[in-house]
Write an enzyme that holds these catalytic residues in place. Structure first.
Site, short mmCIF file in Angstrom:
data_model
loop_
_atom_site.label_atom_id
_atom_site.label_comp_id
_atom_site.label_asym_id
_atom_site.label_seq_id
_atom_site.Cartn_x
_atom_site.Cartn_y
_atom_site.Cartn_z
N GLY A 175 -8.12 39.82 14.32
CA GLY A 175 -8.93 41.12 15.18
C GLY A 175 -10.13 40.92 15.21
CB SER A 176 -12.63 42.95 17.67
OG SER A 176 -12.41 43.99 17.52
CG ASP B 1 -6.96 42.04 8.03
OD1 ASP B 1 -7.65 41.94 9.37
OD2 ASP B 1 -5.61 41.78 8.00
CD GLU C 218 -3.22 41.58 10.31
OE1 GLU C 218 -4.36 41.39 11.06
OE2 GLU C 218 -2.80 42.52 10.62
O1 5RP Z 1 -4.08 44.50 12.52
C1 5RP Z 1 -4.84 43.73 13.12
C2 5RP Z 1 -4.21 42.86 13.74
O2 5RP Z 1 -2.72 42.60 13.59
C3 5RP Z 1 -6.29 44.11 13.25
O3 5RP Z 1 -6.91 44.05 12.09
C4 5RP Z 1 -6.56 45.33 14.00
O4 5RP Z 1 -5.76 45.66 14.83
C5 5RP Z 1 -7.69 45.93 13.94
O5 5RP Z 1 -8.29 45.19 14.73
P1 5RP Z 1 -9.75 45.50 15.44
O6 5RP Z 1 -10.73 45.00 14.43
O7 5RP Z 1 -9.97 44.70 16.69
O8 5RP Z 1 -10.07 46.87 15.95
#
Ligand code: 5RP
Length: 232
Positions: A29-30, A83, A105
């Site tokens: 994710g970002s 994460d 994850e």
């Molecule tokens: O669970 C995820 C991916 O499967 C990401 O950690 C979650 O969607 C958060 O993403 P972001 O940091 O882009 O808001």
């Protein structure tokens, strides 16, 4: 500060917990992307770590950053996973899977001694469920799986629309594991552990985005600064 700046701040704080010689799970994710970039800078500076990526996207990024990688077939436990999350509640239960990587994850988080969640503070909620709950399913028997999911929702006191996630061009989104994702718009999940347990019993459900009792620390970055929350 913009959102990317907040995500980077949270990532930088989590990086303080990475020590030489650690085996580290790399999220997706970002926000996790910011962490991988910063870790890559440390590796370039001589830090010795080995990473396990939670998606093909993160693998590609980590390789580009020259972070040495391994797999859970080659190592037993990881010291730490860092994460992002779509939602974090006061018990540090999470909704994850907005990026579609929830299965890997969760496998990586469960194999880690510690999971640090990094996020901007908009992800903090009193009760999970505002963000649609991602549920990874096998394509075979989808209608039966959806019916079983609806029953599980009713048994745990929630309800809402379910939709098959679409990717680019309107095609069904396919996960790294070759599965599909159903996003369930539940609004408010009063008993997330109960729902998590019921969803896990459904044969067509590969995994769901409720991460119960996995995160030990949340690092939340907001306009007022960084807040670190430890699981009690
Ligand atoms: O669970 C995820 C991916 O499967 C990401 O950690 C979650 O969607 C958060 O993403 P972001 O940091 O882009 O808001």
């Amino acid at each position: 500060m913009d959102m990317d700046g907040l995500k980077r701040q949270a990532a930088a704080r989590a990086l303080e917990h990475v020590q030489d010689g650690m085996k580290v799970g790399l999220g997706t994710g970002s926000t996790a992307r910011q962490f991988v970039e910063l870790l890559g800078e440390r590796v370039a500076g001589g830090m010795k770590v080995i990473g396990v990526p939670t998606s093909e996207a993160t693998r590609a990024q980590a390789e580009a950053c020259n972070i040495p990688l391994t797999t859970l077939d080659e190592v037993d436990r990881l010291d730490l996973t860092v994460d992002g999350a779509d939602e974090v509640d006061p018990a540090l239960n999470l909704v994850k899977g907005g990026g579609g990587a929830l299965l890997r994850e969760k496998i990586v988080a469960a194999a880690s001694d510690r999971m640090i969640v990094i996020a901007d503070d908009t992800k903090w909620v009193d009760v999970l469920g505002r963000f649609p709950l991602p549920v990874e399913v096998v394509p075979f028997g989808l209608a039966a799986t959806l019916r079983a999911m609806a029953t599980a929702f009713a048994q745990s006191g929630v309800s809402g629309q379910m939709g098959l996630r679409k990717g680019n061009g309107g095609h069904v989104f396919v996960t790294d594991g070759g599965h599909w994702i159903v996003d369930a718009h539940l609004g408010r999940i009063a008993d997330a552990p109960r729902l998590a347990g019921l969803l896990s019993l459904i044969p067509g459900v590969v995994e769901h985005g409720l991460f119960i009792g996995l995160a030990s620390t949340a690092v939340l970055a907001g306009a007022q600064g960084i807040r670190v929350v430890e699981r009690r």
